[in-house]
Design a protein around this motif. Structure first.
Motif, PDB file in Angstrom:
ATOM      1  N   ARG A  11      -2.976   7.293 -13.688  1.00  0.00           N
ATOM      2  CA  ARG A  11      -1.488   6.922 -14.337  1.00  0.00           C
ATOM      3  C   ARG A  11      -1.139   5.655 -13.192  1.00  0.00           C
ATOM      4  O   ARG A  11      -0.453   4.758 -14.060  1.00  0.00           O
ATOM      5  CB  ARG A  11      -0.681   8.058 -13.914  1.00  0.00           C
ATOM      6  N   GLN A  12      -1.120   5.617 -12.014  1.00  0.00           N
ATOM      7  CA  GLN A  12      -0.956   4.501 -11.417  1.00  0.00           C
ATOM      8  C   GLN A  12      -1.406   3.073 -11.546  1.00  0.00           C
ATOM      9  O   GLN A  12      -0.782   2.184 -11.726  1.00  0.00           O
ATOM     10  CB  GLN A  12      -0.823   4.825  -9.860  1.00  0.00           C
ATOM     11  N   GLY A  13      -2.858   3.245 -11.797  1.00  0.00           N
ATOM     12  CA  GLY A  13      -3.458   2.354 -12.071  1.00  0.00           C
ATOM     13  C   GLY A  13      -3.259   1.668 -13.633  1.00  0.00           C
ATOM     14  O   GLY A  13      -3.238   0.535 -13.749  1.00  0.00           O
ATOM     15  N   LEU A  14      -2.810   2.548 -14.450  1.00  0.00           N
ATOM     16  CA  LEU A  14      -2.578   2.320 -15.803  1.00  0.00           C
ATOM     17  C   LEU A  14      -1.247   1.439 -15.765  1.00  0.00           C
ATOM     18  O   LEU A  14      -0.902   0.392 -16.325  1.00  0.00           O
ATOM     19  CB  LEU A  14      -2.392   3.268 -17.004  1.00  0.00           C
ATOM     20  N   THR A  70      -2.250 -10.443  -7.399  1.00  0.00           N
ATOM     21  CA  THR A  70      -3.062 -10.410  -6.454  1.00  0.00           C
ATOM     22  C   THR A  70      -2.394  -9.490  -5.537  1.00  0.00           C
ATOM     23  O   THR A  70      -3.173  -8.429  -4.985  1.00  0.00           O
ATOM     24  CB  THR A  70      -3.508 -11.771  -5.854  1.00  0.00           C
ATOM     25  N   SER A  71      -1.225  -9.682  -4.962  1.00  0.00           N
ATOM     26  CA  SER A  71      -0.483  -8.614  -4.022  1.00  0.00           C
ATOM     27  C   SER A  71      -0.547  -7.121  -4.745  1.00  0.00           C
ATOM     28  O   SER A  71      -0.743  -6.294  -3.831  1.00  0.00           O
ATOM     29  CB  SER A  71       0.730  -9.170  -3.579  1.00  0.00           C
ATOM     30  N   PHE A  76      -2.409  -1.809  -4.528  1.00  0.00           N
ATOM     31  CA  PHE A  76      -2.706  -0.514  -5.136  1.00  0.00           C
ATOM     32  C   PHE A  76      -4.224  -0.227  -4.203  1.00  0.00           C
ATOM     33  O   PHE A  76      -4.415   1.060  -3.970  1.00  0.00           O
ATOM     34  CB  PHE A  76      -2.776  -0.736  -6.734  1.00  0.00           C
ATOM     35  N   PHE A  77      -5.275  -1.241  -4.048  1.00  0.00           N
ATOM     36  CA  PHE A  77      -6.324  -0.715  -3.646  1.00  0.00           C
ATOM     37  C   PHE A  77      -6.243  -0.126  -2.134  1.00  0.00           C
ATOM     38  O   PHE A  77      -6.894   0.918  -1.941  1.00  0.00           O
ATOM     39  CB  PHE A  77      -7.039  -1.952  -3.703  1.00  0.00           C
ATOM     40  N   GLN A  84      -8.494   7.452  -0.677  1.00  0.00           N
ATOM     41  CA  GLN A  84      -9.335   8.474  -1.442  1.00  0.00           C
ATOM     42  C   GLN A  84     -10.929   8.120  -1.176  1.00  0.00           C
ATOM     43  O   GLN A  84     -11.665   9.121  -1.190  1.00  0.00           O
ATOM     44  CB  GLN A  84      -8.978   8.450  -2.860  1.00  0.00           C
ATOM     45  N   ILE A  85     -11.458   6.974  -1.228  1.00  0.00           N
ATOM     46  CA  ILE A  85     -12.902   6.795  -0.768  1.00  0.00           C
ATOM     47  C   ILE A  85     -13.053   7.286   0.642  1.00  0.00           C
ATOM     48  O   ILE A  85     -14.047   7.853   0.669  1.00  0.00           O
ATOM     49  CB  ILE A  85     -13.058   5.346  -0.796  1.00  0.00           C
ATOM     50  N   ALA A  86     -12.175   7.086   1.584  1.00  0.00           N
ATOM     51  CA  ALA A  86     -12.435   7.518   3.007  1.00  0.00           C
ATOM     52  C   ALA A  86     -11.885   9.155   2.925  1.00  0.00           C
ATOM     53  O   ALA A  86     -12.474   9.712   4.222  1.00  0.00           O
ATOM     54  CB  ALA A  86     -11.503   6.781   3.682  1.00  0.00           C
TER      55      ALA A  86
END
Length: 88
Positions: A11-14, A70-71, A76-77, A84-86
């Motif tokens: 949802r946040q990505g969209l 870009t910012s 977000f990343f 979440q990857i960590a």
């Protein structure tokens, strides 16, 4: 990762995709309406007349809003995807 976290991240990505694309789409809409109105008033029906101003306006807006895009993507990343990857 739970199902709720996945859906929240999607949802946040969209929402970020909509936020980033909004300036470009708005300028394309405004330029298209302006050129269409000009063509209707002057009866000039040239195909390149609709394409070139729209692309030019979009390139200018893209260049101006590139730092915002870009910012937004980097934050977000860093704030959402990397934890979440960590596993956090």
């Amino acid at each position: 990762m739970s199902e709720e976290q996945l859906y929240d991240t999607l949802r946040q990505g969209l929402w970020i995709a909509v936020t980033i694309s909004a300036p470009l789409l708005a300028v394309a809409l405004i330029a298209g309406i302006a050129v269409g109105l000009f063509q209707a008033l002057t009866s000039i029906q040239e195909m390149t007349l609709t394409f070139v101003p729209k692309v030019g306006a979009m390139l200018i807006v893209f260049w101006v809003s590139m730092s915002f895009m870009t910012s937004t993507l980097v934050s977000f990343f860093n704030d959402r995807i990397l934890p979440q990857i960590a596993g956090g």
